[in-house]
Design an enzyme around this catalytic site. Structure first.
Site, PDB file in Angstrom:
ATOM      1  N   HIS A 126       0.818  -1.219   0.000  1.00 20.35           N
ATOM      2  CA  HIS A 126       0.000   0.000   0.000  1.00 20.35           C
ATOM      3  C   HIS A 126       0.852   1.270   0.000  1.00 20.35           C
ATOM      4  O   HIS A 126       0.326   2.381  -0.005  1.00 20.35           O
ATOM      5  CB  HIS A 126      -1.038  -0.021   1.136  1.00 20.35           C
ATOM      6  CG  HIS A 126      -0.527   0.285   2.497  1.00 20.35           C
ATOM      7  ND1 HIS A 126      -0.250  -0.686   3.428  1.00 20.35           N
ATOM      8  CD2 HIS A 126      -0.257   1.453   3.097  1.00 20.35           C
ATOM      9  CE1 HIS A 126       0.162  -0.108   4.546  1.00 20.35           C
ATOM     10  NE2 HIS A 126       0.166   1.194   4.361  1.00 20.35           N
TER      11      HIS A 126
ATOM     12  N   SER B 152       4.172   2.555   8.069  1.00 23.94           N
ATOM     13  CA  SER B 152       3.833   1.448   7.174  1.00 23.94           C
ATOM     14  C   SER B 152       5.037   1.013   6.385  1.00 23.94           C
ATOM     15  O   SER B 152       5.840   1.841   5.954  1.00 23.94           O
ATOM     16  CB  SER B 152       2.801   1.910   6.154  1.00 23.94           C
ATOM     17  OG  SER B 152       1.549   1.875   6.718  1.00 23.94           O
ATOM     18  N   GLY B 153       5.130  -0.293   6.175  1.00 24.81           N
ATOM     19  CA  GLY B 153       6.217  -0.811   5.364  1.00 24.81           C
ATOM     20  C   GLY B 153       7.480  -1.066   6.151  1.00 24.81           C
ATOM     21  O   GLY B 153       8.397  -1.722   5.678  1.00 24.81           O
TER      22      GLY B 153
END
Ligand SMILES: *[C@@H]1O[C@H](CO)[C@@H](O)[C@H](O)[C@H]1NC(C)=O
Ligand SMILES: *[C@@H]1O[C@H](CO)[C@@H](O)[C@H](O)[C@H]1NC(C)=O
Length: 251
Positions: free
Chosen positions: A64, A203-204
């Site tokens: 995402h 995120s990530g």
């Protein structure tokens, strides 16, 4: 589809455009030389994510976190400063997992092929992928790091933040995230009563257990309360290895 996505975002907080470390502290500068800061655009909005250098020419992150004009900064501590250890490299190809579904965060993992190889220094060094037999068990303590927000509505962190998180029983996340949580491809992290979690902008970023990458931060609740969900790297090892082998240099 659109409605489902909106409802989902109301309940959860996807990393891009939003996740940050909550309840952690500033990392010792350059103590995590595998950390990557990822910048990209989604409809002209600047977004950020974390990632992890897995080879001189590949960064692993969440699917995402895909956008346009992608680049990564390696070797950073304070992301708003021009530090001499920093290496800014363009992304030549973003390769999200072919079965990634943005509507429910299934297979939320992506490889970024770098336009040139990173120079290995004391501040820039890949982290190893998990061994085939490695496992994470409930109660085990791991850590994550990122430049995300430290609370809902706060500013993004300038300096790398890190936090220790405990592996939770699968049912914790199954109760909370119902059909979105899949125990064979995801890891449930962070004690529900402790205010420690990844958040917007994180995120990530990698979940590091015993110096191996076991997870990639995927989603949590909108209020930032734990647990948070990481994509289970172990279950994607064949895809990761195959993809890195097939993607030629300069691609
Ligand atoms: C996620 O969404 C895809 C596409 O809509 C669907 O095929 C898949 O079954 C969903 N997975 C879960 C766990 O809901
Ligand atoms: C969980 O993920 C595995 C591996 O992708 C898949 O085979 C299985 O159907 C998924 N379970 C559910 C309930 O979606």
């Amino acid at each position: 589809m659109q409605l489902l996505l909106l409802c989902w975002i109301f309940l959860l907080f996807p990393g891009a455009g939003a996740e940050e470390i909550i309840g952690g502290h500033t990392a010792r500068p350059h103590s995590r030389p595998y950390m990557a800061f990822i910048q990209f655009l989604i409809e002209k909005d600047r977004k950020r994510c974390g990632g992890v250098l897995v080879r001189k020419d590949f960064v692993l992150t969440a699917a995402h976190c895909k956008g346009s004009s992608m680049n990564v900064i390696l070797g950073a501590h304070d992301i708003n400063k021009k530090e001499r250890d920093q290496q800014k490299i363009l992304v030549s190809r973003a390769i999200p997992h072919p079965d990634y579904y943005s509507s429910n965060f299934t297979n939320d993992i992506m490889l970024l092929k770098l336009k040139k190889k990173a120079s290995i220094t004391k501040s820039v060094k890949p982290l190893i992928l998990p061994g085939l037999k490695s496992r994470v068990r409930p109660g085990q303590v791991c850590s994550t790091a990122g430049w995300g927000r430290v609370a809902p509505g706060s500013k993004f962190s300038e300096q790398l933040q890190e936090v220790q998180l405990k592996v939770q029983a699968e049912k914790e996340c199954e109760l909370l995230f119902s059909t979105y949580y899949n125990r064979s491809t995801q890891i449930c992290m962070g004690e529900p009563r402790q205010r420690k979690n990844g958040f917007q902008g994180d995120s990530g970023g990698p979940l590091v257990c015993l110096n191996e990458i076991q997870g990639i931060f995927s989603y949590t609740r909108k209020n930032g309360m734990p647990p948070g969900v990481f994509t289970k790297v172990l279950s994607f090892l064949p895809w990761i290895k195959r993809t890195m082998k097939q993607t030629m240099l300069g691609d």
